[in-house]
Structures are given as C-alpha cells and as structure tokens.
Write a protein that holds these residues in place. Structure first.
Motif, PDB file in Angstrom:
ATOM      1  N   SER A 128      12.871  -1.007  -2.489  1.00 19.37           N
ATOM      2  CA  SER A 128      14.143  -1.640  -2.152  1.00 19.37           C
ATOM      3  C   SER A 128      14.179  -3.095  -2.627  1.00 19.37           C
ATOM      4  O   SER A 128      15.240  -3.715  -2.638  1.00 19.37           O
ATOM      5  CB  SER A 128      14.409  -1.560  -0.653  1.00 19.37           C
ATOM      6  N   ILE A 129      13.053  -3.618  -3.044  1.00 16.37           N
ATOM      7  CA  ILE A 129      12.990  -4.988  -3.556  1.00 16.37           C
ATOM      8  C   ILE A 129      12.763  -4.981  -5.056  1.00 16.37           C
ATOM      9  O   ILE A 129      13.373  -5.754  -5.794  1.00 16.37           O
ATOM     10  CB  ILE A 129      11.863  -5.776  -2.859  1.00 16.37           C
ATOM     11  N   ILE A 130      11.879  -4.126  -5.526  1.00  8.34           N
ATOM     12  CA  ILE A 130      11.500  -4.065  -6.934  1.00  8.34           C
ATOM     13  C   ILE A 130      11.795  -2.661  -7.454  1.00  8.34           C
ATOM     14  O   ILE A 130      11.459  -1.666  -6.806  1.00  8.34           O
ATOM     15  CB  ILE A 130       9.996  -4.365  -7.113  1.00  8.34           C
ATOM     16  N   VAL A 131      12.386  -2.617  -8.626  1.00  9.24           N
ATOM     17  CA  VAL A 131      12.663  -1.318  -9.242  1.00  9.24           C
ATOM     18  C   VAL A 131      11.422  -0.895 -10.027  1.00  9.24           C
ATOM     19  O   VAL A 131      10.987  -1.588 -10.934  1.00  9.24           O
ATOM     20  CB  VAL A 131      13.888  -1.395 -10.186  1.00  9.24           C
ATOM     21  N   ILE A 132      10.878   0.252  -9.621  1.00  7.80           N
ATOM     22  CA  ILE A 132       9.719   0.804 -10.325  1.00  7.80           C
ATOM     23  C   ILE A 132      10.242   1.953 -11.163  1.00  7.80           C
ATOM     24  O   ILE A 132      10.772   2.930 -10.634  1.00  7.80           O
ATOM     25  CB  ILE A 132       8.637   1.284  -9.342  1.00  7.80           C
ATOM     26  N   ASP A 133      10.100   1.810 -12.483  1.00  2.00           N
ATOM     27  CA  ASP A 133      10.674   2.789 -13.400  1.00  2.00           C
ATOM     28  C   ASP A 133      10.056   4.171 -13.243  1.00  2.00           C
ATOM     29  O   ASP A 133      10.755   5.169 -13.305  1.00  2.00           O
ATOM     30  CB  ASP A 133      10.493   2.325 -14.863  1.00  2.00           C
TER      31      ASP A 133
ATOM     32  N   LYS B  77      15.787 -14.399  -0.160  1.00  2.00           N
ATOM     33  CA  LYS B  77      16.555 -14.934   0.958  1.00  2.00           C
ATOM     34  C   LYS B  77      16.354 -14.109   2.245  1.00  2.00           C
ATOM     35  O   LYS B  77      17.168 -14.190   3.158  1.00  2.00           O
ATOM     36  CB  LYS B  77      18.055 -15.005   0.626  1.00  2.00           C
ATOM     37  N   TYR B  78      15.317 -13.283   2.295  1.00  2.00           N
ATOM     38  CA  TYR B  78      14.962 -12.548   3.509  1.00  2.00           C
ATOM     39  C   TYR B  78      13.774 -13.250   4.171  1.00  2.00           C
ATOM     40  O   TYR B  78      12.965 -13.886   3.508  1.00  2.00           O
ATOM     41  CB  TYR B  78      14.552 -11.102   3.193  1.00  2.00           C
ATOM     42  N   SER B  79      13.668 -13.077   5.491  1.00  2.00           N
ATOM     43  CA  SER B  79      12.501 -13.636   6.196  1.00  2.00           C
ATOM     44  C   SER B  79      11.287 -12.734   5.935  1.00  2.00           C
ATOM     45  O   SER B  79      11.433 -11.588   5.494  1.00  2.00           O
ATOM     46  CB  SER B  79      12.772 -13.718   7.702  1.00  2.00           C
ATOM     47  N   ILE B  80      10.116 -13.268   6.253  1.00  2.00           N
ATOM     48  CA  ILE B  80       8.891 -12.476   6.079  1.00  2.00           C
ATOM     49  C   ILE B  80       8.959 -11.214   6.941  1.00  2.00           C
ATOM     50  O   ILE B  80       8.620 -10.131   6.485  1.00  2.00           O
ATOM     51  CB  ILE B  80       7.634 -13.313   6.429  1.00  2.00           C
ATOM     52  N   ASP B  81       9.425 -11.345   8.185  1.00  2.00           N
ATOM     53  CA  ASP B  81       9.523 -10.176   9.064  1.00  2.00           C
ATOM     54  C   ASP B  81      10.464  -9.121   8.494  1.00  2.00           C
ATOM     55  O   ASP B  81      10.170  -7.924   8.569  1.00  2.00           O
ATOM     56  CB  ASP B  81      10.003 -10.593  10.454  1.00  2.00           C
ATOM     57  N   GLU B  82      11.584  -9.554   7.916  1.00  3.30           N
ATOM     58  CA  GLU B  82      12.511  -8.587   7.321  1.00  3.30           C
ATOM     59  C   GLU B  82      11.869  -7.902   6.114  1.00  3.30           C
ATOM     60  O   GLU B  82      11.983  -6.683   5.955  1.00  3.30           O
ATOM     61  CB  GLU B  82      13.811  -9.285   6.885  1.00  3.30           C
ATOM     62  N   LEU B  83      11.209  -8.681   5.282  1.00  2.00           N
ATOM     63  CA  LEU B  83      10.565  -8.112   4.094  1.00  2.00           C
ATOM     64  C   LEU B  83       9.470  -7.103   4.469  1.00  2.00           C
ATOM     65  O   LEU B  83       9.287  -6.099   3.772  1.00  2.00           O
ATOM     66  CB  LEU B  83       9.971  -9.225   3.220  1.00  2.00           C
ATOM     67  N   MET B  84       8.760  -7.349   5.549  1.00  2.00           N
ATOM     68  CA  MET B  84       7.688  -6.443   5.960  1.00  2.00           C
ATOM     69  C   MET B  84       8.232  -5.071   6.364  1.00  2.00           C
ATOM     70  O   MET B  84       7.503  -4.089   6.337  1.00  2.00           O
ATOM     71  CB  MET B  84       6.887  -7.041   7.128  1.00  2.00           C
ATOM     72  N   ASN B  85       9.512  -4.995   6.705  1.00  2.00           N
ATOM     73  CA  ASN B  85      10.114  -3.711   7.098  1.00  2.00           C
ATOM     74  C   ASN B  85      10.701  -2.949   5.915  1.00  2.00           C
ATOM     75  O   ASN B  85      11.130  -1.809   6.079  1.00  2.00           O
ATOM     76  CB  ASN B  85      11.193  -3.935   8.161  1.00  2.00           C
ATOM     77  N   PHE B  86      10.760  -3.592   4.747  1.00  2.00           N
ATOM     78  CA  PHE B  86      11.310  -2.924   3.564  1.00  2.00           C
ATOM     79  C   PHE B  86      10.268  -2.051   2.880  1.00  2.00           C
ATOM     80  O   PHE B  86       9.069  -2.269   3.016  1.00  2.00           O
ATOM     81  CB  PHE B  86      11.797  -3.953   2.522  1.00  2.00           C
TER      82      PHE B  86
ATOM     83  N   ASN C 146       0.866  -1.169   0.000  1.00  7.59           N
ATOM     84  CA  ASN C 146       0.000   0.000   0.000  1.00  7.59           C
ATOM     85  C   ASN C 146       0.905   1.223   0.000  1.00  7.59           C
ATOM     86  O   ASN C 146       1.577   1.495   0.982  1.00  7.59           O
ATOM     87  CB  ASN C 146      -0.894  -0.003   1.245  1.00  7.59           C
ATOM     88  N   ARG C 147       0.954   1.910  -1.154  1.00 11.44           N
ATOM     89  CA  ARG C 147       1.796   3.099  -1.321  1.00 11.44           C
ATOM     90  C   ARG C 147       3.258   2.817  -0.996  1.00 11.44           C
ATOM     91  O   ARG C 147       3.927   3.604  -0.366  1.00 11.44           O
ATOM     92  CB  ARG C 147       1.304   4.248  -0.449  1.00 11.44           C
ATOM     93  N   GLY C 148       3.716   1.648  -1.380  1.00  9.51           N
ATOM     94  CA  GLY C 148       5.117   1.288  -1.198  1.00  9.51           C
ATOM     95  C   GLY C 148       5.392   0.545   0.093  1.00  9.51           C
ATOM     96  O   GLY C 148       6.449  -0.049   0.246  1.00  9.51           O
ATOM     97  N   LYS C 149       4.478   0.542   1.049  1.00 12.43           N
ATOM     98  CA  LYS C 149       4.659  -0.179   2.312  1.00 12.43           C
ATOM     99  C   LYS C 149       4.157  -1.597   2.118  1.00 12.43           C
ATOM    100  O   LYS C 149       2.988  -1.831   1.800  1.00 12.43           O
ATOM    101  CB  LYS C 149       3.862   0.539   3.417  1.00 12.43           C
ATOM    102  N   ILE C 150       5.060  -2.547   2.273  1.00 19.78           N
ATOM    103  CA  ILE C 150       4.712  -3.966   2.063  1.00 19.78           C
ATOM    104  C   ILE C 150       3.756  -4.410   3.173  1.00 19.78           C
ATOM    105  O   ILE C 150       4.004  -4.186   4.348  1.00 19.78           O
ATOM    106  CB  ILE C 150       5.974  -4.839   2.053  1.00 19.78           C
ATOM    107  N   ILE C 151       2.655  -5.055   2.746  1.00 15.93           N
ATOM    108  CA  ILE C 151       1.677  -5.539   3.721  1.00 15.93           C
ATOM    109  C   ILE C 151       1.524  -7.062   3.695  1.00 15.93           C
ATOM    110  O   ILE C 151       1.023  -7.640   4.649  1.00 15.93           O
ATOM    111  CB  ILE C 151       0.294  -4.861   3.528  1.00 15.93           C
ATOM    112  N   LEU C 152       2.019  -7.714   2.602  1.00 14.67           N
ATOM    113  CA  LEU C 152       1.898  -9.168   2.528  1.00 14.67           C
ATOM    114  C   LEU C 152       2.887  -9.707   1.493  1.00 14.67           C
ATOM    115  O   LEU C 152       3.033  -9.124   0.422  1.00 14.67           O
ATOM    116  CB  LEU C 152       0.466  -9.546   2.121  1.00 14.67           C
ATOM    117  N   VAL C 153       3.565 -10.796   1.839  1.00  9.78           N
ATOM    118  CA  VAL C 153       4.453 -11.489   0.890  1.00  9.78           C
ATOM    119  C   VAL C 153       4.200 -12.985   1.019  1.00  9.78           C
ATOM    120  O   VAL C 153       3.775 -13.459   2.059  1.00  9.78           O
ATOM    121  CB  VAL C 153       5.952 -11.185   1.165  1.00  9.78           C
ATOM    122  N   ASN C 154       4.477 -13.719  -0.056  1.00  9.17           N
ATOM    123  CA  ASN C 154       4.322 -15.168   0.038  1.00  9.17           C
ATOM    124  C   ASN C 154       5.696 -15.844   0.174  1.00  9.17           C
ATOM    125  O   ASN C 154       6.743 -15.190   0.132  1.00  9.17           O
ATOM    126  CB  ASN C 154       3.528 -15.708  -1.150  1.00  9.17           C
TER     127      ASN C 154
END
Length: 187
Positions: free
Chosen positions: A165-170, A152-161, A136-144
């Motif tokens: 920082s994970i996907i390049v949006i042109d 290679k990051y945990s779900i908790d780590e990904l939720m803080n990104f 939501n507006r760049g704040k990660i709310i759910l990953v599978n």
C-alpha cells in the motif's frame, strides 16, 4: 544344662579297652570366634563410613563448580553478561571453568560492540534523508523519519499498512510463489 563340644578316641592297652573323652564349654570355644566376627563387623562399618565420606567429598569437589557454572550460565541467559567464576582446580572442571569465563567475557564484549553498532546504525537510520522501510513478508516492522516526511503518515499508521500500500512491487507473484525465500527490493 551346659552346651559342650566333645571329642573321644579309644585306646587299646594289652587286654584293656579304654576311651579318652575331652570336653570343653561351647561358649569358651566360641568366644574368640565371636570376637573376630565382631571385629570384622566393626571394621566393615568403619570402612563403609570412610568410603562414604570420601565419595561425598569427591562428589562435592566435582558438583560444586558445576553447580556454580550452571548458576552463572542462567544469569548470563538473563542478560547479565561478563559474569565469571573463580577457578578452584587445575583438572578438567577447572579447564571448563576457565573456558566458561573466557566465553562469558567474550559475550559481554561482543554484546557491547553490537549495542554500539546498533546505536550508530539507528542514528544513521534516523538521520538519513532516504526513506527506509523494513518489512517481513509485506508486514512493515520498521520505518524511519524520512518515510514519515515523505508519506505524511505517522509511524503508528505506517506500521499498520501492508508494504504494497506504500510501495508498488511489480512482481508480487514471486513473493506469493516462494513464500519461504527472502527478497530485497530497493525503490
């Protein structure tokens, strides 16, 4: 001294002037008036009592089902779906109760259906090998789990990104120019 009501008239007979005087005790005259007054007061009190009881019973007939509807509506609001109320009349309140019961059962059925769909979607979401990130507006709310394996990051780590920082949006400027709009990106 006794209070009396008096009445008199003059009578002229030949050369005589006489007066006829009639008197009656005031209490004796007023006794029927007081009796009628007391009867009217008693009847008025009885009529007021009857009307009050009648109004109370009518108001209870209307308010009791409405209070039951309110209580059950609050239970439904707390998540206790499918509650129904016994229909006690065939008037407007009874029709309202019937409509409420139908709505309550439909909410239960739709909630159960939505939960079932959510379970299937969650299963699909976790079972797919494609990485899925919801934000939501760049704040990660759910990953599978596929994203966890890919990054290679945990779900908790990904939720803080932040998503960037994970996907390049042109075209990040689009997001910043129009923050009220919703955008979907697929990578």
């Amino acid at each position: 001294e006794i209070d009396v009501l008096s009445s008199y008239t003059t009578i002229s007979i030949s050369n005589l002037k006489w007066a006829v005087l009639a008197e009656i005790d005031f209490n004796e005259v007023m006794q029927p008036v007081f009796a009628i007054r007391n009867d009217i007061i008693l009847m008025s009190v009885l009529i007021i009592l009857v009307l009050t009881v009648f109004a109370f019973l009518i108001s209870r007939r209307i308010t009791t089902p409405l209070l039951k509807l309110r209580t059950v509506a609050l239970e439904i609001a707390k998540g206790k779906y499918g509650k129904t109320i016994t229909i006690e009349s065939s008037d407007e309140v009874g029709e309202l109760t019937e409509s409420f019961n139908i709505m309550s059962v439909q909410i239960l059925e739709q909630t159960q259906e939505l939960r079932e769909r959510e379970k299937r979607l969650h299963h699909f979401y976790q079972a797919t090998t494609d990485g899925i990130i919801l934000h939501n507006r760049g704040k990660i709310i759910l990953v599978n789990q596929a994203v966890v394996k890919l990054t290679k990051y945990s779900i908790d780590e990904l939720m803080n990104f932040d998503i960037q920082s994970i996907i390049v949006i042109d075209n990040v400027s689009i997001l910043k120019k129009h923050p009220e709009k919703s955008y979907t990106f697929e990578f």
